[in-house]
Design a protein around this motif. Sequence first.
Motif, PDB file in Angstrom:
ATOM      1  N   ARG B 153      -2.117   5.641  11.712  1.00  0.00           N
ATOM      2  CA  ARG B 153      -1.920   4.866  10.502  1.00  0.00           C
ATOM      3  C   ARG B 153      -2.866   5.310   9.399  1.00  0.00           C
ATOM      4  O   ARG B 153      -3.956   5.827   9.658  1.00  0.00           O
ATOM      5  CB  ARG B 153      -2.138   3.371  10.783  1.00  0.00           C
ATOM      6  CG  ARG B 153      -3.586   2.977  10.961  1.00  0.00           C
ATOM      7  CD  ARG B 153      -3.738   1.573  11.507  1.00  0.00           C
ATOM      8  NE  ARG B 153      -3.524   0.563  10.473  1.00  0.00           N
ATOM      9  CZ  ARG B 153      -3.616  -0.739  10.711  1.00  0.00           C
ATOM     10  NH1 ARG B 153      -3.885  -1.185  11.953  1.00  0.00           N
ATOM     11  NH2 ARG B 153      -3.429  -1.604   9.751  1.00  0.00           N
ATOM     12  N   GLU B 154      -2.460   5.079   8.172  1.00  0.00           N
ATOM     13  CA  GLU B 154      -3.341   5.348   7.041  1.00  0.00           C
ATOM     14  C   GLU B 154      -3.943   4.071   6.485  1.00  0.00           C
ATOM     15  O   GLU B 154      -5.031   4.079   5.919  1.00  0.00           O
ATOM     16  CB  GLU B 154      -2.545   6.048   5.928  1.00  0.00           C
ATOM     17  CG  GLU B 154      -2.184   7.494   6.262  1.00  0.00           C
ATOM     18  CD  GLU B 154      -1.441   8.135   5.106  1.00  0.00           C
ATOM     19  OE1 GLU B 154      -2.087   8.612   4.161  1.00  0.00           O
ATOM     20  OE2 GLU B 154      -0.191   8.137   5.157  1.00  0.00           O
ATOM     21  N   SER B 155      -3.192   2.999   6.567  1.00  0.00           N
ATOM     22  CA  SER B 155      -3.684   1.765   5.960  1.00  0.00           C
ATOM     23  C   SER B 155      -4.857   1.226   6.753  1.00  0.00           C
ATOM     24  O   SER B 155      -4.977   1.444   7.967  1.00  0.00           O
ATOM     25  CB  SER B 155      -2.561   0.722   5.942  1.00  0.00           C
ATOM     26  OG  SER B 155      -2.163   0.413   7.261  1.00  0.00           O
ATOM     27  N   LYS B 156      -5.693   0.469   6.079  1.00  0.00           N
ATOM     28  CA  LYS B 156      -6.798  -0.206   6.751  1.00  0.00           C
ATOM     29  C   LYS B 156      -6.254  -1.482   7.418  1.00  0.00           C
ATOM     30  O   LYS B 156      -5.059  -1.811   7.292  1.00  0.00           O
ATOM     31  CB  LYS B 156      -7.902  -0.532   5.748  1.00  0.00           C
ATOM     32  CG  LYS B 156      -7.512  -1.523   4.626  1.00  0.00           C
ATOM     33  CD  LYS B 156      -8.745  -1.818   3.759  1.00  0.00           C
ATOM     34  CE  LYS B 156      -8.530  -3.079   2.911  1.00  0.00           C
ATOM     35  NZ  LYS B 156      -7.600  -2.852   1.792  1.00  0.00           N
ATOM     36  N   GLY B 159      -2.958  -3.638   6.740  1.00  0.00           N
ATOM     37  CA  GLY B 159      -1.913  -2.843   6.085  1.00  0.00           C
ATOM     38  C   GLY B 159      -0.637  -2.742   6.904  1.00  0.00           C
ATOM     39  O   GLY B 159       0.420  -2.373   6.399  1.00  0.00           O
ATOM     40  N   MET B 160      -0.801  -3.019   8.185  1.00  0.00           N
ATOM     41  CA  MET B 160       0.369  -3.072   9.061  1.00  0.00           C
ATOM     42  C   MET B 160       0.537  -4.497   9.520  1.00  0.00           C
ATOM     43  O   MET B 160      -0.150  -4.947  10.450  1.00  0.00           O
ATOM     44  CB  MET B 160       0.147  -2.173  10.283  1.00  0.00           C
ATOM     45  CG  MET B 160       0.323  -0.698  10.013  1.00  0.00           C
ATOM     46  SD  MET B 160       0.263   0.208  11.586  1.00  0.00           S
ATOM     47  CE  MET B 160       0.748   1.859  11.047  1.00  0.00           C
ATOM     48  N   ALA B 184       9.309  -2.507  -3.302  1.00  0.00           N
ATOM     49  CA  ALA B 184       8.277  -2.857  -2.310  1.00  0.00           C
ATOM     50  C   ALA B 184       7.030  -3.419  -2.990  1.00  0.00           C
ATOM     51  O   ALA B 184       6.591  -2.919  -4.021  1.00  0.00           O
ATOM     52  CB  ALA B 184       7.918  -1.633  -1.483  1.00  0.00           C
ATOM     53  N   VAL B 185       6.480  -4.460  -2.404  1.00  0.00           N
ATOM     54  CA  VAL B 185       5.257  -5.085  -2.891  1.00  0.00           C
ATOM     55  C   VAL B 185       4.160  -4.839  -1.864  1.00  0.00           C
ATOM     56  O   VAL B 185       4.362  -5.073  -0.672  1.00  0.00           O
ATOM     57  CB  VAL B 185       5.475  -6.613  -3.066  1.00  0.00           C
ATOM     58  CG1 VAL B 185       4.177  -7.296  -3.468  1.00  0.00           C
ATOM     59  CG2 VAL B 185       6.576  -6.880  -4.080  1.00  0.00           C
ATOM     60  N   VAL B 186       3.028  -4.358  -2.337  1.00  0.00           N
ATOM     61  CA  VAL B 186       1.881  -4.180  -1.438  1.00  0.00           C
ATOM     62  C   VAL B 186       1.064  -5.460  -1.455  1.00  0.00           C
ATOM     63  O   VAL B 186       0.729  -5.973  -2.529  1.00  0.00           O
ATOM     64  CB  VAL B 186       1.011  -2.983  -1.888  1.00  0.00           C
ATOM     65  CG1 VAL B 186      -0.236  -2.872  -1.010  1.00  0.00           C
ATOM     66  CG2 VAL B 186       1.823  -1.693  -1.852  1.00  0.00           C
ATOM     67  N   HIS B 187       0.754  -5.975  -0.281  1.00  0.00           N
ATOM     68  CA  HIS B 187       0.017  -7.232  -0.236  1.00  0.00           C
ATOM     69  C   HIS B 187      -0.795  -7.314   1.055  1.00  0.00           C
ATOM     70  O   HIS B 187      -0.243  -7.321   2.149  1.00  0.00           O
ATOM     71  CB  HIS B 187       0.988  -8.411  -0.324  1.00  0.00           C
ATOM     72  CG  HIS B 187       0.299  -9.739  -0.321  1.00  0.00           C
ATOM     73  ND1 HIS B 187      -0.443 -10.203  -1.386  1.00  0.00           N
ATOM     74  CD2 HIS B 187       0.207 -10.708   0.624  1.00  0.00           C
ATOM     75  CE1 HIS B 187      -0.944 -11.385  -1.102  1.00  0.00           C
ATOM     76  NE2 HIS B 187      -0.571 -11.711   0.122  1.00  0.00           N
ATOM     77  N   GLY B 219       6.625 -12.025   0.936  1.00  0.00           N
ATOM     78  CA  GLY B 219       6.991 -11.942   2.339  1.00  0.00           C
ATOM     79  C   GLY B 219       6.412 -10.727   3.037  1.00  0.00           C
ATOM     80  O   GLY B 219       6.516 -10.594   4.251  1.00  0.00           O
ATOM     81  N   THR B 220       5.831  -9.829   2.279  1.00  0.00           N
ATOM     82  CA  THR B 220       5.216  -8.640   2.876  1.00  0.00           C
ATOM     83  C   THR B 220       3.789  -8.927   3.315  1.00  0.00           C
ATOM     84  O   THR B 220       3.045  -9.583   2.593  1.00  0.00           O
ATOM     85  CB  THR B 220       5.202  -7.485   1.851  1.00  0.00           C
ATOM     86  OG1 THR B 220       6.542  -7.164   1.492  1.00  0.00           O
ATOM     87  CG2 THR B 220       4.506  -6.251   2.409  1.00  0.00           C
ATOM     88  N   PHE B 221       3.434  -8.448   4.484  1.00  0.00           N
ATOM     89  CA  PHE B 221       2.041  -8.399   4.928  1.00  0.00           C
ATOM     90  C   PHE B 221       1.718  -6.921   5.102  1.00  0.00           C
ATOM     91  O   PHE B 221       2.131  -6.305   6.094  1.00  0.00           O
ATOM     92  CB  PHE B 221       1.848  -9.072   6.285  1.00  0.00           C
ATOM     93  CG  PHE B 221       1.760 -10.574   6.286  1.00  0.00           C
ATOM     94  CD1 PHE B 221       2.049 -11.343   5.165  1.00  0.00           C
ATOM     95  CD2 PHE B 221       1.378 -11.249   7.454  1.00  0.00           C
ATOM     96  CE1 PHE B 221       1.971 -12.735   5.202  1.00  0.00           C
ATOM     97  CE2 PHE B 221       1.294 -12.632   7.495  1.00  0.00           C
ATOM     98  CZ  PHE B 221       1.582 -13.386   6.375  1.00  0.00           C
ATOM     99  N   GLY B 222       1.015  -6.323   4.181  1.00  0.00           N
ATOM    100  CA  GLY B 222       0.595  -4.946   4.394  1.00  0.00           C
ATOM    101  C   GLY B 222       1.024  -4.024   3.292  1.00  0.00           C
ATOM    102  O   GLY B 222       1.349  -4.444   2.177  1.00  0.00           O
ATOM    103  N   ASP B 223       1.093  -2.759   3.634  1.00  0.00           N
ATOM    104  CA  ASP B 223       1.147  -1.716   2.608  1.00  0.00           C
ATOM    105  C   ASP B 223       2.373  -0.817   2.770  1.00  0.00           C
ATOM    106  O   ASP B 223       2.283   0.314   3.251  1.00  0.00           O
ATOM    107  CB  ASP B 223      -0.140  -0.883   2.700  1.00  0.00           C
ATOM    108  CG  ASP B 223      -0.342  -0.103   1.413  1.00  0.00           C
ATOM    109  OD1 ASP B 223       0.620   0.079   0.634  1.00  0.00           O
ATOM    110  OD2 ASP B 223      -1.491   0.348   1.188  1.00  0.00           O
TER     111      ASP B 223
END
Lengths: 260, 260, 260, 260, 260, 260
Positions: B153-156, B159-160, B184-187, B219-223
């Motif tokens: 993974r790249e996200s911290k 992010g997932m 897509a929303v990053v959150h 509704g997004t959790f992550g990146d």
Amino acid sequence: MHWQDMTWPEIGALDRERTVLVLPVGSVEQHGHHMPTGTDTYLATAVSDAAAALVGPDVVILPSPWYGLSAHHMHFPGTITLTAETMMAMVGDIVASVVHHGFRRIAVVNGHGGNAGVIDVLASTLGHRFYGAARIACLTYFTLARDAIMASRESKHGGMGHACEFETSLMLHLHPGLVHQDRAVVHYPDTGTPWLSTDLVNGSIVRSFVAFDDLSESGTFGDPGLATGEKGERFLAMSAEALAAFLKDFSTWPIPETRP
Amino acid sequence: MHWQDMTWPEIGALDRERTVLVLPVGSVEQHGHHMPTGTDTYLATAVSDAAAALVGPDVVILPSPWYGLSAHHMHFPGTITLTAETMMAMVGDIVASVVHHGFRRIAVVNGHGGNAGVIDVLASTLGHRFYGAARIACLTYFTLARDAIMASRESKHGGMGHACEFETSLMLHLHPGLVHQDRAVVHYPDTGTPWLSTDLVNGSIVRSFVAFDDLSESGTFGDPGLATGEKGERFLAMSAEALAAFLKDFSTWPIPETRP
Amino acid sequence: MHWQDMTWPEIGALDRERTVLVLPVGSVEQHGHHMPTGTDTYLATAVSDAAAALVGPDVVILPSPWYGLSAHHMHFPGTITLTAETMMAMVGDIVASVVHHGFRRIAVVNGHGGNAGVIDVLASTLGHRFYGAARIACLTYFTLARDAIMASRESKHGGMGHACEFETSLMLHLHPGLVHQDRAVVHYPDTGTPWLSTDLVNGSIVRSFVAFDDLSESGTFGDPGLATGEKGERFLAMSAEALAAFLKDFSTWPIPETRP
Amino acid sequence: MHWQDMTWPEIGALDRERTVLVLPVGSVEQHGHHMPTGTDTYLATAVSDAAAALVGPDVVILPSPWYGLSAHHMHFPGTITLTAETMMAMVGDIVASVVHHGFRRIAVVNGHGGNAGVIDVLASTLGHRFYGAARIACLTYFTLARDAIMASRESKHGGMGHACEFETSLMLHLHPGLVHQDRAVVHYPDTGTPWLSTDLVNGSIVRSFVAFDDLSESGTFGDPGLATGEKGERFLAMSAEALAAFLKDFSTWPIPETRP
Amino acid sequence: MHWQDMTWPEIGALDRERTVLVLPVGSVEQHGHHMPTGTDTYLATAVSDAAAALVGPDVVILPSPWYGLSAHHMHFPGTITLTAETMMAMVGDIVASVVHHGFRRIAVVNGHGGNAGVIDVLASTLGHRFYGAARIACLTYFTLARDAIMASRESKHGGMGHACEFETSLMLHLHPGLVHQDRAVVHYPDTGTPWLSTDLVNGSIVRSFVAFDDLSESGTFGDPGLATGEKGERFLAMSAEALAAFLKDFSTWPIPETRP
Amino acid sequence: MHWQDMTWPEIGALDRERTVLVLPVGSVEQHGHHMPTGTDTYLATAVSDAAAALVGPDVVILPSPWYGLSAHHMHFPGTITLTAETMMAMVGDIVASVVHHGFRRIAVVNGHGGNAGVIDVLASTLGHRFYGAARIACLTYFTLARDAIMASRESKHGGMGHACEFETSLMLHLHPGLVHQDRAVVHYPDTGTPWLSTDLVNGSIVRSFVAFDDLSESGTFGDPGLATGEKGERFLAMSAEALAAFLKDFSTWPIPETRP
């Protein structure tokens, strides 16, 4: 328009007054030597899709939960059955969820004779439970289209039962790679009584459990030998037209108000 | 090898000792602004298929019943949830049917975090119910492959989570037409407590209900911004490899004899 | 502060915003040749009491209903098991009652590995059912404290499983009269697969039913020979500290408002 | 002899023909201004222990699941209630487990009026379910000993109802630290009809739900002012003697053979 | 006034404050060599009718659902039993329906000893469920009238049990054509323990399942030889008078208000 | 031959191979301004009796449990409804009991349209449950006789729906004292859609819940003005003849053997 392929904002934007949701239900059960166990659900889904194409974007198809009531096929490997209680709970949860989101007209489109009783009960219980919020309609697509199908069939009574002229034709049209016509067995079962019919579109008034293997070694009821893909195309068209006509009408049904 | 595409004689001919049946379970629920509600079931099915391809013909995939436990997403339209009791009954009926036909090793392959508890309970209750006849194994594919996923993974942390780097990558690889990356929303959600994590592969020890919209408007959790189809191909490969390794091992597990 | 020892006016006077209720759950099941069947419930209760002592009067302990999910131990006399449905109903009724009285934060503190799945489901279902009124947190105390426990243990992997270094130490500290160290059997079970672990604090990702007597004649998983009362005192302290830290945090969790 | 304090080999060694298992059941509910919510379970357990001491080692006491049917007290904080269905499932699972281990005589010893109906149903349903394997007897200890209690009481009709002369005396003897006599309220409730009695040992023939707070602000039915620890010692002795006499007799009841 | 014989406008016009509804419940089970299986329901209905005649038009009788809990008679052909759960659901649905229509006082009049526990539970659960809307009273008619019956009986203890002096007399008066006195068997059963009584109006404090054929080959408990139609007329009168007295009182019971 | 009027030795002496048991089911629900709520059960019972008279002593009638599924009539006072689950449990328990006593052919004879779905489900689930032991047949008497009824009716489509030409005629013949022809309202309801029919013997293919008062203020569907007692006599005869013909045939149906 498939629910599972839409995002939540897309679903959220659907017009609650105009949208009709369709839940296809079928079964996973033996379909003779020549047809796959998924036949009923494949067909209920295909008819739903074809009807939606005729009606337009106000029809949205929910993903089918695949399984149905198939206890009468359990002597054949490949059959998987829910209990009636499980199926009632499963469809009930699905309908409760979409009613929670404000949808007001839900049609359960069934493709399996063994589900006929349970969807009738669901029409009553869910219709009562969500009275004032939504209308629930339950139907079996080949019963809905039975006049056209009867006019079109070649087989005599008993030739359309299970994995038969009708279902095999549809599968030859829709999923020819899954049909093994060379293995098809023609079998007109003898119930031994005039009170029990095995015909798909001319069912029995008296309802009684029959284990399919007591009447057919192969699992087939009817005449798959008369099936052709071209005939399947016509059966699909007439089924979709009947369903489309109903769905258009259904979308105008009023929602009564709950009594205080 | 898909159960729904096989005839009953084909299923009847399967070697009961060698065959492992896989039941993919997922959910129909919101997956952010950019992903379809069917994401989890699409992914559980795809990973199961890919693992089966690695293992060979002794793995047969059952059709997924699509729906799972998604009460925590019900504030978003598009979400459909079963109750825990319904899901237990539904999976129980499916497993009971295949055990009735003599199958001895059934793996429930889950693709939805919200199902983790219920499949754990199912492992216990079905394992006990069919003790002496069959082994039941339940797992979540991204937990099974979590070491490889973590390394890739790249996200911290955070992010997932949901509709995130991981799931979006897989969908971009498998169903690019269903992903709308431009929406897509990053959150990175803030749970407000160190005891609740939203990370898909580093979950919370303390279990507690969280309504997703209390932590994320989209509704997004992550990146999802870090997602790519190429990465999805790798995530799929590592998930399938982990699952394949398990299924090969599972096929050798002994079936204990019932006590008299 | 034990609920069962308080009068109703005393309970009625508790501050609903500050009070955290703790429900200890465990099991009545075989614990090897040397430990009593009540071990898990004794320990969950003792850890809850010790944590409450650290936190202060805002923690009130409910009486433990004693029984849990122990089907995997039923081949040993002395084991008593509930079904998952019964346990869900039982805990559900208890939580519903205290929420009815206005309590807003309830922690289920579990001391039995076999309950892990069901308390996860309870966290979801009760959290959803009482959303807007109360938060429900479910945890297993030795998983909560697993880092400290891992750092402190002497046994290698497998030495802490069931009636082992960990549980025997705690019981030697808390109820030495109920432990018969002279009868203790040391046993590192071999599951025959890398995918199933028997370690209490390093459990399996894959969940599958295992009858304990298929892996251990005595019922012990691990190394009670390494247990001492002094070690038990330390295990209790670290478990209580972890739980106390969580409970303090939990008491500050916000209660979201129900959607209209 | 407490089940939870015995190892499985000790329980395994018990003589299945001679051993009588006792399951104490009570409630967690308001007991007036002066008595703790756990009163009924404390008393059912104490009477069971005292009877076991009189009978000898053939009586083994199971741990009490604490909770019972207390809907009629739910207007008072502190009350926790199970539904009838939950209690039937819970006791059913416990009894099924011990019958599985070969035990043949199980007595449910109740200490709470509100459980009287449900233990009567359990006697029937469990007795039928385990016919040929085990006898199940269900009783309320103060009804069993009612002649002696009636002869010993000082209060007139209505003085022994709930948190009254009888229960307060027993608690003063057994758990004086949990009784706050200075807060005790004397209250002879008026049901407004001769057909409903509130007396513990002279109950109503007509059964009907009464919310306790409709008849008593304090939650007390009766005269705790007449309670003394010395009287409690006598009540305990007569209750234990009646129960011991029954248990001795019960241990000789034949187990009929199942019909083929 | 029988509910099933009235039109809906007639039922709609009933005064909700004054009307008491009576639901007779009984059983379909063996009643010795000389009496029909429908005895208990015939008698509960006849006593209800006779009481209604004494009270006047404010009592309306619902049709009896005929079946009850008769597992203890299932070794005899002719017996039909519901489970406790079914009976609770069935009576619950009936009561819920009439409460929905605004009726406020419902009496369940039982004529079968085996139903005593379940109607006690129903009194609690339905009384709680409909608190604030309706009062539910449950009773067994021969227990209600037991003082008069005891004074009138000729048989000694044990002579009135089942298909006995009492029930046979009533049936000789009400349905002489269904009684075959020439086949009647007199049998005073021996339970082998002082703790179990078989007398209809002097039942056991200890509750335990007894299969009737373990105590009586004919199925009779008691002395039908002492039965006469004239005595039955008196038993009917005293039963109806006791019930009428209760129903008059019941019609005045206040309906408490629900707490906010 | 009524089960409730026979002794257990008489029932025990019945020939298990030749005897057909009939369970009449109906409803307690509004039947317009002029007919009693018990109409459906009165009619199902009368048709069963008349058919039994034609067939002879091998048909035995069980007592009807009176209540059915009537949620669609609940806006009218007088209606009492079971839930589908309760009705399934109730009929299931009755059938299980008689199968336990060795009876092999059980016909559920329904007299209420609202029960059609649930008896269809019961035919499947009970037929499967008792496969190898007994055959279960479920039917609605006026559907069985629909050709004769159609030929005999005077009203046009819609005139036979509920409390109509058909039902009123039967009641005028059977229970004239319970019919108030002067209050009868003629009403041909308009469902507003061709897909929903209200005709008793020409029902809808599409199933959907309709609250009766949304279509009829009086509760009548059809034309009671055309009813006469003489016509009722003929309707009874043709219904009884159809049912008798079926029962004779049913008594010869083979009982398949259970698979090993």
